[in-house]
Design an enzyme around this catalytic site. Sequence first.
Site, PDB file in Angstrom:
ATOM      1  N   HIS A 373      -5.123  -0.828  -0.696  1.00  0.00           N
ATOM      2  CA  HIS A 373      -4.811  -0.279  -2.010  1.00  0.00           C
ATOM      3  C   HIS A 373      -5.389   1.108  -2.247  1.00  0.00           C
ATOM      4  CE1 HIS A 373      -3.329  -4.332  -2.741  1.00  0.00           C
ATOM      5  NE2 HIS A 373      -2.491  -3.685  -3.524  1.00  0.00           N
ATOM      6  N   ARG A 515       4.103  -6.063 -13.460  1.00  0.00           N
ATOM      7  CA  ARG A 515       3.428  -7.149 -12.736  1.00  0.00           C
ATOM      8  C   ARG A 515       2.110  -7.444 -13.416  1.00  0.00           C
ATOM      9  NH1 ARG A 515       1.680  -6.452  -6.542  1.00  0.00           N
ATOM     10  NH2 ARG A 515       0.039  -5.133  -7.402  1.00  0.00           N
ATOM     11  N   GLU A 614       4.971 -13.784  -1.594  1.00  0.00           N
ATOM     12  CA  GLU A 614       3.980 -13.114  -0.735  1.00  0.00           C
ATOM     13  C   GLU A 614       3.247 -14.107   0.160  1.00  0.00           C
ATOM     14  OE1 GLU A 614       2.182  -9.496  -3.028  1.00  0.00           O
ATOM     15  OE2 GLU A 614       1.996 -11.233  -4.341  1.00  0.00           O
ATOM     16  N   ASN A 637       3.923  -6.397   1.943  1.00  0.00           N
ATOM     17  CA  ASN A 637       2.567  -5.999   2.363  1.00  0.00           C
ATOM     18  C   ASN A 637       1.688  -7.237   2.520  1.00  0.00           C
ATOM     19  OD1 ASN A 637       3.524  -3.457   1.979  1.00  0.00           O
ATOM     20  ND2 ASN A 637       2.457  -3.099   0.047  1.00  0.00           N
ATOM     21  N   ASP A 638       1.773  -8.115   1.536  1.00  0.00           N
ATOM     22  CA  ASP A 638       0.973  -9.342   1.611  1.00  0.00           C
ATOM     23  C   ASP A 638       1.650 -10.409   2.446  1.00  0.00           C
ATOM     24  OD1 ASP A 638      -1.501  -9.038   0.260  1.00  0.00           O
ATOM     25  OD2 ASP A 638      -0.365  -8.741  -1.579  1.00  0.00           O
ATOM     26  N   ARG A 648      -4.462  -6.924   6.075  1.00  0.00           N
ATOM     27  CA  ARG A 648      -3.709  -5.677   5.913  1.00  0.00           C
ATOM     28  C   ARG A 648      -4.600  -4.447   5.828  1.00  0.00           C
ATOM     29  NH1 ARG A 648      -1.195  -6.159  -0.241  1.00  0.00           N
ATOM     30  NH2 ARG A 648      -1.221  -3.915  -0.349  1.00  0.00           N
ATOM     31  N   CYS A 685       9.626  -5.087  -2.617  1.00  0.00           N
ATOM     32  CA  CYS A 685       8.835  -3.988  -3.173  1.00  0.00           C
ATOM     33  C   CYS A 685       7.647  -3.616  -2.284  1.00  0.00           C
ATOM     34  CB  CYS A 685       8.356  -4.327  -4.585  1.00  0.00           C
ATOM     35  SG  CYS A 685       7.317  -5.793  -4.644  1.00  0.00           S
TER      36      CYS A 685
HETATM   37  C1  PEP Z   1       3.094  -6.347  -1.599  1.00  0.00           C
HETATM   38  O1  PEP Z   1       2.213  -7.171  -1.340  1.00  0.00           O
HETATM   39  O2  PEP Z   1       4.018  -6.052  -0.812  1.00  0.00           O
HETATM   40  C2  PEP Z   1       3.092  -5.626  -2.890  1.00  0.00           C
HETATM   41  C3  PEP Z   1       4.084  -4.832  -3.229  1.00  0.00           C
HETATM   42  O3  PEP Z   1       2.003  -5.757  -3.688  1.00  0.00           O
HETATM   43  P1  PEP Z   1       0.600  -5.007  -3.400  1.00  0.00           P
HETATM   44  O4  PEP Z   1       0.829  -3.985  -2.317  1.00  0.00           O
HETATM   45  O5  PEP Z   1       0.168  -4.394  -4.666  1.00  0.00           O
HETATM   46  O6  PEP Z   1      -0.277  -6.140  -2.957  1.00  0.00           O
HETATM   47 MG    MG Z   2       0.912  -7.902  -2.898  1.00  0.00          MG
END
Ligand code: PEP
Ligand code: MG
Length: 755
Positions: A373, A515, A614, A637-638, A648, A685
């Site tokens: 992040h 979110r 996720e 991503n998750d 990650r 996303c």
């Molecule tokens: C994801 O996990 O792909 C996502 C968009 O949320 P974040 O990256 O904020 O965990």
């Molecule tokens: Mg996420």
Amino acid sequence: MRNKDNVDLICDIAELAGLFERSSSLTDFLDTATSIIAWHMKAAVCSIYLFDEETQELVLRATQGLDASAVGQVRLKLGEGITGLALRELRPICEGRGSGNPNFKYIPNIQEEQYEAFLAVPILRGLDRIGVLVAQDPEPNYFDQNDVKALRAIAGQLATTIENANLLMSMHATVAEPVQRPAPTLPRFLRGKAISEGISMGKASVIGTIDEEALRVFEEDPTPRTLDDFQRALKETEDQLTALQRELEEELSDVASLIFSAHLLILKDAQFSGAVVHEIEAGVPPPKAVASIIHKYIDLFDNSKNPRLREKVLDVKDLGHRLLLNLMSHNAQQADYEGRIIVAHELLPSELLKLAAQRAAGLVLLSGSTTAHISILARSLQLPTLLVDDQELMVLAEDRFLLIDAMQGTLFIDPDKDVRASYVVLIEEQKRIQQREPNVDPRTQTADGVRVRLYANINLLSDLTHALRLKAEGIGLYRSEFPFIVRDNFPSEEEQMRIYRRLVESMQDRMITLRTLDIGGDKSLSYAPIPQEANPFLGLRAIRFSLRNRPIFAQQLRAMLRAGHGHNLRIMFPLISSLDDFMHARDVVRECMEQLEQEGTPHNARPELGLMVELPSAIEMIDELAQEADFISIGTNDLIQYLLAVDRTNEQISDLYVPYHPAVLRALNKTIDASVRAGIDVSVCGDAATNPHMIVFFLGCGLRTFSVDARHIPRIQQVIKQTHLEEARKQALQVLRFSRVAEIEAFFAASPIAE
Ligand code: PEP
Ligand code: MG
């Protein structure tokens, strides 16, 4: 009835920040706060009680209207009187006639008996008890629900300042040995990984080590300095920090709240300035006195058991540097990180924001990854960032010249004139490209005319400019946690509402997806009630935190529903692992809507409620989830990290983090297929949506909505425009048959995509 002031006046952060800046101590701040609040509310009495953890008592700390001699004397147990009850039950109590409440406690000699109307609001930091804010008036039934709302908003703001001051007071203790730094030995350039694109150059500032060398230079200053010089430097430093805070509030209003408050508190702390003055009076040269006291503070903060204090080490170092520069009558600008390349092992989001606010030019991190992040935030701040795994960088002397090429992934150390000159040309070229009108259509469709929607991911309000310029059709993901991460306390409902309203209003009739809080994992809140966890990514993260902390969750949902009044609103829950999670979260939304309805507060009564896929468990339950949810968004991503068990944020194993792993592709297909069959919108996303091969794969599986960092929109639109759906479908089917990563890589390599 007297005319009470518009409550917004006192809800406003700027006013409270300003009030704090003008105060000389916490007592002074509390005194002024009570008189301002009483004045705005036209109430006869306003008092602040603070909770003493050790004795478990509330102590009257400031009052406007009651007998001043009662300050420090009146003590109430938890649950004692209306004030004690408000704190025990963590809720505001508003009584038309206080004396009629069975819990009313008569306190002799403070002239309280003449005041009938009683309003007590707890001051909380998360769920921690800080104190109680009380307003009283002789006119029965004087306070109403608007006053309750106003006092709640103020109590939220007060909590931050009071808590910071308390922390500061609790830490005057022992001193540790200073850190020794070995001499630097570095090559001319190092390879790194670009995690936020761009090129920049400037002198280095190393964060995370105590800058012994710089402090020694000051200590050896030959010019004689006096106590007056120190007092002047103190004042100048305060003025600079106040100005910086103001600038930040204008540019990054969602995340700016009191970000320099720790600096200002130390400056105003009589023990701090007193210790320096004491040394100077004992004959120590002022620079040396400042350096030695700053070192003590750095060590104290660094060795503290309290994570909130450890987070403030950079603030203390920063403050010391600034104070010394002012003492030596240097140009104030030098105290900022303006034009500097920051080198750090890792940074907290709040630290990154402070550096960006001071116009740092670039960032070199020694650990992290693209989807961590902190990297997402660096991209939002448009700060060129390189990941370079070389510990030697931490011992790099300040002021070495660094050039970051976060396009190719190279870090130059003291580059020669020719290298610098060629990069100056490149930087100019990049600026020209950025200023060009973007080549992007308002509607996106495939080569065979099928409509696709491109939404933007928003992390900071400043991302909105790009989203609008690049014609995003809506917001597919607003990461609401950033305003929480940079504060010292939960933002109030009003503060949150103001941020969400900015999003909603700037997008007008386009779709907005908010979110709910996704903290935990690599986004910790030092003030949140999350215990130390061995595996934070598997811990009390995202929706799990919200469901365990209902008041905080409800407050956020109320703010979202209120902001979404009259607009297209989607509310999305992160890290849903079961149907139960989703239904519980949905129940809380419904409760909030009922409450708002009863109060007559305008709000969105028909938000779409969706979830993020996720987790592997969500994939297994996808049919049932798709039946219940109004929409689904895939957070790759998750999903990739949890499906493949690859952290990650861990660059050491980034080769195992494979978005096109056959298990990931099958899980993605299953999710899209189930959502399409259920007739609900499904989007992606996560960062995988920016990979051209993955875009074709997603289209082939039936996905028609993408949400990405807006800067990728033109490129992604190009890929979609060139894609024939029939061909994409065939390719997706083919790819889904492979069982090995190598086969998929070979297939992608054999089907190049022009961007
Ligand atoms: C994801 O996990 O792909 C996502 C968009 O949320 P974040 O990256 O904020 O965990
Ligand atoms: Mg996420």
